[in-house]
Design a protein around this motif. Sequence first.
Motif, PDB file in Angstrom:
ATOM      1  N   LEU A 168      -5.329  22.574   6.725  1.00  0.00           N
ATOM      2  CA  LEU A 168      -4.060  22.542   6.422  1.00  0.00           C
ATOM      3  C   LEU A 168      -3.098  22.329   7.839  1.00  0.00           C
ATOM      4  CD1 LEU A 168      -4.104  26.301   4.846  1.00  0.00           C
ATOM      5  CD2 LEU A 168      -3.282  24.271   3.868  1.00  0.00           C
ATOM      6  N   ALA A 169      -3.765  22.482   9.039  1.00  0.00           N
ATOM      7  CA  ALA A 169      -3.141  22.001  10.259  1.00  0.00           C
ATOM      8  C   ALA A 169      -3.061  20.651  10.041  1.00  0.00           C
ATOM      9  CB  ALA A 169      -4.015  22.424  11.415  1.00  0.00           C
ATOM     10  N   GLU A 170      -4.027  19.731   9.650  1.00  0.00           N
ATOM     11  CA  GLU A 170      -3.683  18.192   9.607  1.00  0.00           C
ATOM     12  C   GLU A 170      -2.700  17.716   8.601  1.00  0.00           C
ATOM     13  OE1 GLU A 170      -6.321  14.212   8.204  1.00  0.00           O
ATOM     14  OE2 GLU A 170      -7.327  16.351   8.443  1.00  0.00           O
ATOM     15  N   SER A 171      -2.491  18.505   7.544  1.00  0.00           N
ATOM     16  CA  SER A 171      -1.398  18.222   6.623  1.00  0.00           C
ATOM     17  C   SER A 171      -0.172  18.384   7.323  1.00  0.00           C
ATOM     18  CB  SER A 171      -1.587  19.184   5.365  1.00  0.00           C
ATOM     19  OG  SER A 171      -2.758  18.453   4.665  1.00  0.00           O
ATOM     20  N   VAL A 172       0.087  19.404   7.907  1.00  0.00           N
ATOM     21  CA  VAL A 172       1.208  19.978   8.651  1.00  0.00           C
ATOM     22  C   VAL A 172       1.619  19.029   9.525  1.00  0.00           C
ATOM     23  CG1 VAL A 172       2.370  21.612  10.166  1.00  0.00           C
ATOM     24  CG2 VAL A 172       1.037  22.666   8.188  1.00  0.00           C
ATOM     25  N   ALA A 173       0.682  18.712  10.473  1.00  0.00           N
ATOM     26  CA  ALA A 173       1.035  17.419  11.452  1.00  0.00           C
ATOM     27  C   ALA A 173       1.493  16.148  10.538  1.00  0.00           C
ATOM     28  CB  ALA A 173      -0.459  17.283  12.129  1.00  0.00           C
ATOM     29  N   ARG A 218       4.990  16.568   9.485  1.00  0.00           N
ATOM     30  CA  ARG A 218       5.931  16.637  10.738  1.00  0.00           C
ATOM     31  C   ARG A 218       6.102  15.091  11.042  1.00  0.00           C
ATOM     32  NH1 ARG A 218       7.453  21.541  11.812  1.00  0.00           N
ATOM     33  NH2 ARG A 218       5.865  23.246  11.678  1.00  0.00           N
ATOM     34  N   ARG A 219       5.060  14.251  11.031  1.00  0.00           N
ATOM     35  CA  ARG A 219       5.088  12.839  11.660  1.00  0.00           C
ATOM     36  C   ARG A 219       6.072  12.025  10.630  1.00  0.00           C
ATOM     37  NH1 ARG A 219      -0.059  11.996  10.932  1.00  0.00           N
ATOM     38  NH2 ARG A 219      -0.639  13.217  13.021  1.00  0.00           N
ATOM     39  N   VAL A 220       6.149  12.364   9.557  1.00  0.00           N
ATOM     40  CA  VAL A 220       6.859  11.529   8.432  1.00  0.00           C
ATOM     41  C   VAL A 220       8.289  12.191   8.275  1.00  0.00           C
ATOM     42  CG1 VAL A 220       4.920  10.518   7.404  1.00  0.00           C
ATOM     43  CG2 VAL A 220       6.012  12.621   6.424  1.00  0.00           C
ATOM     44  N   GLY A 221       8.847  13.552   9.064  1.00  0.00           N
ATOM     45  CA  GLY A 221       9.959  13.819   9.131  1.00  0.00           C
ATOM     46  C   GLY A 221      10.170  14.875   8.175  1.00  0.00           C
ATOM     47  N   LEU A 222       9.253  15.203   7.216  1.00  0.00           N
ATOM     48  CA  LEU A 222       9.332  16.367   6.186  1.00  0.00           C
ATOM     49  C   LEU A 222       9.091  17.828   6.868  1.00  0.00           C
ATOM     50  CD1 LEU A 222       7.474  14.443   3.136  1.00  0.00           C
ATOM     51  CD2 LEU A 222       9.992  14.813   3.794  1.00  0.00           C
ATOM     52  N   VAL A 223      10.126  18.091   7.917  1.00  0.00           N
ATOM     53  CA  VAL A 223      10.118  19.111   8.566  1.00  0.00           C
ATOM     54  C   VAL A 223       9.930  20.591   7.865  1.00  0.00           C
ATOM     55  CG1 VAL A 223      11.069  20.489  10.492  1.00  0.00           C
ATOM     56  CG2 VAL A 223      11.229  17.803  10.605  1.00  0.00           C
ATOM     57  N   LYS A 224      10.875  20.506   7.039  1.00  0.00           N
ATOM     58  CA  LYS A 224      10.920  21.877   6.108  1.00  0.00           C
ATOM     59  C   LYS A 224       9.745  22.236   5.263  1.00  0.00           C
ATOM     60  CE  LYS A 224      16.005  22.432   5.840  1.00  0.00           C
ATOM     61  NZ  LYS A 224      17.223  22.511   5.195  1.00  0.00           N
ATOM     62  N   ALA A 225       8.986  21.320   4.750  1.00  0.00           N
ATOM     63  CA  ALA A 225       7.799  21.200   3.880  1.00  0.00           C
ATOM     64  C   ALA A 225       6.818  21.781   4.835  1.00  0.00           C
ATOM     65  CB  ALA A 225       7.546  19.858   3.129  1.00  0.00           C
ATOM     66  N   ALA A 285       0.758  -1.193   0.075  1.00  0.00           N
ATOM     67  CA  ALA A 285      -0.045   0.027   0.250  1.00  0.00           C
ATOM     68  C   ALA A 285       0.797   1.257  -0.015  1.00  0.00           C
ATOM     69  CB  ALA A 285      -1.096  -0.097   1.166  1.00  0.00           C
ATOM     70  N   ILE A 286       0.195   2.279  -0.343  1.00  0.00           N
ATOM     71  CA  ILE A 286       0.933   3.703  -0.249  1.00  0.00           C
ATOM     72  C   ILE A 286       1.756   3.906   1.178  1.00  0.00           C
ATOM     73  CG2 ILE A 286       0.681   6.225  -0.396  1.00  0.00           C
ATOM     74  CD1 ILE A 286      -1.852   5.665  -2.234  1.00  0.00           C
ATOM     75  N   ASP A 287       2.942   4.081   0.934  1.00  0.00           N
ATOM     76  CA  ASP A 287       3.404   4.614   2.163  1.00  0.00           C
ATOM     77  C   ASP A 287       3.039   5.680   2.717  1.00  0.00           C
ATOM     78  OD1 ASP A 287       6.112   6.796   1.767  1.00  0.00           O
ATOM     79  OD2 ASP A 287       5.860   5.428  -0.076  1.00  0.00           O
ATOM     80  N   PRO A 288       3.478   6.011   4.196  1.00  0.00           N
ATOM     81  CA  PRO A 288       3.113   7.170   4.948  1.00  0.00           C
ATOM     82  C   PRO A 288       3.781   8.408   4.437  1.00  0.00           C
ATOM     83  CG  PRO A 288       3.783   5.543   6.484  1.00  0.00           C
ATOM     84  CD  PRO A 288       4.083   4.979   5.278  1.00  0.00           C
ATOM     85  N   LEU A 343       4.217  25.088   4.850  1.00  0.00           N
ATOM     86  CA  LEU A 343       3.014  25.103   4.893  1.00  0.00           C
ATOM     87  C   LEU A 343       2.493  25.618   5.964  1.00  0.00           C
ATOM     88  CD1 LEU A 343       0.729  24.000   3.148  1.00  0.00           C
ATOM     89  CD2 LEU A 343       0.626  21.667   4.639  1.00  0.00           C
ATOM     90  N   ALA A 344       3.033  25.531   7.373  1.00  0.00           N
ATOM     91  CA  ALA A 344       2.386  26.145   8.431  1.00  0.00           C
ATOM     92  C   ALA A 344       2.599  27.460   8.340  1.00  0.00           C
ATOM     93  CB  ALA A 344       3.431  25.586   9.441  1.00  0.00           C
ATOM     94  N   ALA A 345       3.780  28.192   7.763  1.00  0.00           N
ATOM     95  CA  ALA A 345       3.699  29.795   7.386  1.00  0.00           C
ATOM     96  C   ALA A 345       2.716  30.177   6.519  1.00  0.00           C
ATOM     97  CB  ALA A 345       5.062  30.050   6.692  1.00  0.00           C
ATOM     98  N   PHE A 346       2.345  29.240   5.499  1.00  0.00           N
ATOM     99  CA  PHE A 346       0.943  29.880   4.889  1.00  0.00           C
ATOM    100  C   PHE A 346      -0.355  29.904   5.510  1.00  0.00           C
ATOM    101  CE2 PHE A 346      -2.664  28.450   2.157  1.00  0.00           C
ATOM    102  CZ  PHE A 346      -2.613  29.741   1.518  1.00  0.00           C
TER     103      PHE A 346
END
Length: 619
Positions: free
Chosen positions: A574-579, A582-589, A540-543, A593-596
């Motif tokens: 947007l908050a859900e996507s930011v979380a 962060r959960r999968v380690g894509l901190v800069k992305a 299945a699709i990975d996290p 998104l949090a800044a937007f």
Amino acid sequence: MRADLLALTTDALVALANRGLVKRAAKEADGLELSVVGDTITGRFPDGVEAVLPGGVALESAPCSCGAAGVCRHRIAVVLAYQAQGEAAEFRPWDPGGVDDAELTARFGERAVAAARRAVRAGVAVRLIRPTERDPVAVAELPSCTVRFLVPGDLSYVDTDAAAARRAEVVVLAVWAFREAEGRDGFDLGGVPRVDASGPAAVRELTGRLLRDGAVHTSPVLDAEVRRLHQELVAARLHWPAAALEELADQLDAYRSRGAAHRVERVAELITELHARCVATGQRTRVLGSDEVAETPLRRVRLTALGCRVRAVDDERVAEVCFAGGGSVLVLRHRWSVGADEVVTGHDLVTRRVGGAALGALAVSNVVSESAVRSPSRLVRIASSRVSKTSITPLGDAWDDLPDALVVRDFAATARALRDLPPRVVRARVEAESVRVVRIARVRSVGYDPGAQRLDAVVVDEQGVEATVSAVHRSVAPAALDVLAEALESGPRYVSGAVRRAGGRLSVEPLAVRTADALVVPDLAEGGGTTALGTSDRPAIDPVEAALRGAVSACAEVAHRGVDHLPPTMPARLAESVADLRRVGLVKAADRLAAFAEHPTADHWHAAHLRLLVTAEAR
């Protein structure tokens, strides 16, 4: 010894004439009387024809009593007979850049050199293929043509598909490109080294307004402005933003007409691409386009079919036949309208006429045309003509002789090369950029995912590295998956298709499969797609992929509705996507998104969406 004649390979002779002529010459080479006086080779044939090949004279200019213009079978037969008496030329690495300007001027004239200098001042995007023992021909890919140096150090044997009026100029450009390469394979020859950071102001203003208002609030007035700006970009030869703007206009048209071609995610990608091309600081020809006319007539082009993709776009069908031409892939695109109740079968597709030839024949053949036209984006058009000829011959084993640049033999090396490419939003916008022929050692497994309606096959190269061949069911080609599965299970030698990185390894979206018996093009197959297929074991699709998809989808929804018209539910999404990021380690992305989300402005949206697109592409 005539080193130039000994260095001419069979492929080089085919490039100078055609494969049929070379085959006929091979049959006559044994029956001629050959004499060698100094560096002049003379061949006398039983029917009285005499061909003379003096030293320093191009093959097409050598005298032959048959009276044929250009390279005839008699001249080729003399070459083959001479090669049979001598030793094969030993391969030595060489560089066309070693030819100096004095020799270029003496051979091609001041006018050609001056024209080449004007082109260099504007900037020319080039890609070089250096000679190897496997393929001893040096190749320079220019935006409008291909230049091939067939014999080391001898400009008498240069093949190009450029029209006669530009032949001398493009050969000079190709020599200069090798001279200035300094180990690079793709670069800009001359021109402005960097793009003005301000970019086309009109494009930035228009996309900024579209992002603020959203696609749902566009009007025919904006459409007219987009079309007008597109024409201005074409006139200014800014081909890549012009192509993106034209596609954006088509997407907006499809939205208002409720067309199936409209995709929310694609509109967002185009907005980001246009903005990125305006602010990028890369080479102008890569970011904005080369200073070439929209279409360039070709003198004679030789194309090897790589398969065909068929798409349905509302009430239209679009067939794209991919060809290997020189060291790049060219695309012949054909559109036609279908009625609301019309059913298009595989037979209809195969027999449909394109440029005077059947689509099914073009997709599985070698094509030689004197009426082809090429664009900087590598689209090729073959016109019907009573004067200029187009011939179609069986494909045979032509894939075995393709340039190394178009064949994938090492999956791991190709995956690394794809990883190192610049982001797609600022690369040259060329058709079939990633289409290659993939050499397969064996097929490890073939399976079908009924939920995703996707066929997956695991293939391996000679080193045992795995890659995935993956195709999704489309109603426009109902039998494609059935035919693809059968071809893959037959032990194929090659698969052609678009290659990309997915999850760190190579993935192929197939166009055609070369089996032991024939070239199979799934999109042109007959049938209704009723064959039972085995189940796929693809995970299945990975996290990480899921988090990226969710964030990209949220950004696309912003562009669809407009930054100034966001619904009350958007902050939570947007908050859900930011979380998730962060959960999968894509901190800069996640930070972008949090800044937007905190400050919903066009600039913050561009920063977030661009980061997400580049991250998804780099996986």
